[in-house]
Write a protein that holds these residues in place. Structure first.
Motif, PDB file in Angstrom:
ATOM      1  N   ARG A  80     -79.412 -92.776  22.454  1.00  0.00           N
ATOM      2  CA  ARG A  80     -80.091 -93.498  21.800  1.00  0.00           C
ATOM      3  C   ARG A  80     -80.460 -94.896  21.631  1.00  0.00           C
ATOM      4  NH1 ARG A  80     -79.102 -88.413  18.927  1.00  0.00           N
ATOM      5  NH2 ARG A  80     -77.734 -89.475  18.024  1.00  0.00           N
ATOM      6  N   VAL A  81     -79.328 -95.969  21.869  1.00  0.00           N
ATOM      7  CA  VAL A  81     -79.852 -97.216  21.719  1.00  0.00           C
ATOM      8  C   VAL A  81     -80.358 -97.668  23.173  1.00  0.00           C
ATOM      9  CG1 VAL A  81     -78.345 -99.008  21.638  1.00  0.00           C
ATOM     10  CG2 VAL A  81     -77.827 -96.964  20.525  1.00  0.00           C
ATOM     11  N   MET A  82     -79.241 -97.025  23.499  1.00  0.00           N
ATOM     12  CA  MET A  82     -80.294 -97.255  25.569  1.00  0.00           C
ATOM     13  C   MET A  82     -81.837 -97.504  26.294  1.00  0.00           C
ATOM     14  SD  MET A  82     -77.383 -96.564  28.538  1.00  0.00           S
ATOM     15  CE  MET A  82     -78.765 -97.235  29.606  1.00  0.00           C
ATOM     16  N   THR A 118     -87.806-100.006  32.662  1.00  0.00           N
ATOM     17  CA  THR A 118     -88.255 -98.920  32.778  1.00  0.00           C
ATOM     18  C   THR A 118     -86.211 -98.465  32.020  1.00  0.00           C
ATOM     19  OG1 THR A 118     -88.974 -98.757  34.835  1.00  0.00           O
ATOM     20  CG2 THR A 118     -87.583 -96.563  34.189  1.00  0.00           C
ATOM     21  N   PRO A 119     -86.282 -97.339  31.521  1.00  0.00           N
ATOM     22  CA  PRO A 119     -85.326 -96.924  31.138  1.00  0.00           C
ATOM     23  C   PRO A 119     -84.508 -95.454  31.816  1.00  0.00           C
ATOM     24  CG  PRO A 119     -87.034 -95.525  29.556  1.00  0.00           C
ATOM     25  CD  PRO A 119     -87.082 -96.815  31.142  1.00  0.00           C
ATOM     26  N   ILE A 120     -82.910 -96.068  31.926  1.00  0.00           N
ATOM     27  CA  ILE A 120     -81.966 -96.363  33.451  1.00  0.00           C
ATOM     28  C   ILE A 120     -80.996 -94.883  32.598  1.00  0.00           C
ATOM     29  CG2 ILE A 120     -82.689 -97.588  34.272  1.00  0.00           C
ATOM     30  CD1 ILE A 120     -79.682 -98.866  33.915  1.00  0.00           C
ATOM     31  N   ARG A 121     -80.398 -93.704  33.070  1.00  0.00           N
ATOM     32  CA  ARG A 121     -79.397 -93.262  32.543  1.00  0.00           C
ATOM     33  C   ARG A 121     -77.996 -94.500  32.513  1.00  0.00           C
ATOM     34  NH1 ARG A 121     -77.583 -89.932  37.060  1.00  0.00           N
ATOM     35  NH2 ARG A 121     -78.511 -91.496  37.972  1.00  0.00           N
ATOM     36  N   PHE A 122     -77.019 -94.233  31.749  1.00  0.00           N
ATOM     37  CA  PHE A 122     -76.048 -94.549  32.011  1.00  0.00           C
ATOM     38  C   PHE A 122     -75.439 -94.255  32.946  1.00  0.00           C
ATOM     39  CE2 PHE A 122     -71.909 -96.266  29.858  1.00  0.00           C
ATOM     40  CZ  PHE A 122     -72.358 -97.448  29.342  1.00  0.00           C
TER      41      PHE A 122
END
Length: 120
Positions: A44-46, A56-60
């Motif tokens: 959520r924070v990422m 662009t959102p990425i996976r941790f």
């Protein structure tokens, strides 16, 4: 680095404030009492940070992959990378990151060529 150092200072302040209640596990990402963070909270924070930065959102896990890829592309010994990633054997690291290894074919060919020239 500046942000990580500031984060570490905040954690140290929290650890001192809570004293024995703080469960120091030497984690970068942890709860306020030093325990493991729930992965859903991290995601959520990422996502929030990615949106605020307009990237662009990425996976941790992609952060881990990037870390390993940069180390390998900079020529860090594969055994050191394997240890850092926690893989049980260098072959596991190579299996996942061999494509990142610098192409040294030309250098190897030159070494072989020079060795042949010396033997003449």
């Amino acid at each position: 680095m500046k942000a990580l150092k500031a984060h570490k200072e905040r954690q140290e302040t929290q650890r001192k404030r809570l004293r024995e209640q703080y469960q120091d596990q030497n984690l970068v990402i942890c709860t306020e009492i030093g325990t493991f963070q729930d992965p859903r909270n991290v995601l959520r924070v990422m996502k929030r940070i990615s949106e605020a930065a307009n990237v662009t959102p990425i996976r941790f896990h992609d952060i881990r992959h990037t870390h390993a890829s940069v180390l390998i592309s900079e020529g860090v010994d594969i055994v050191k990378v394997q240890t850092r990633l926690g893989h049980s054997k260098p072959s596991i690291t190579l299996e996942h990151y061999a494509h990142m290894m610098p192409n040294q074919d030309d250098e190897v060919a030159d070494i072989f060529h020079n060795a042949l020239q010396k033997s003449r």
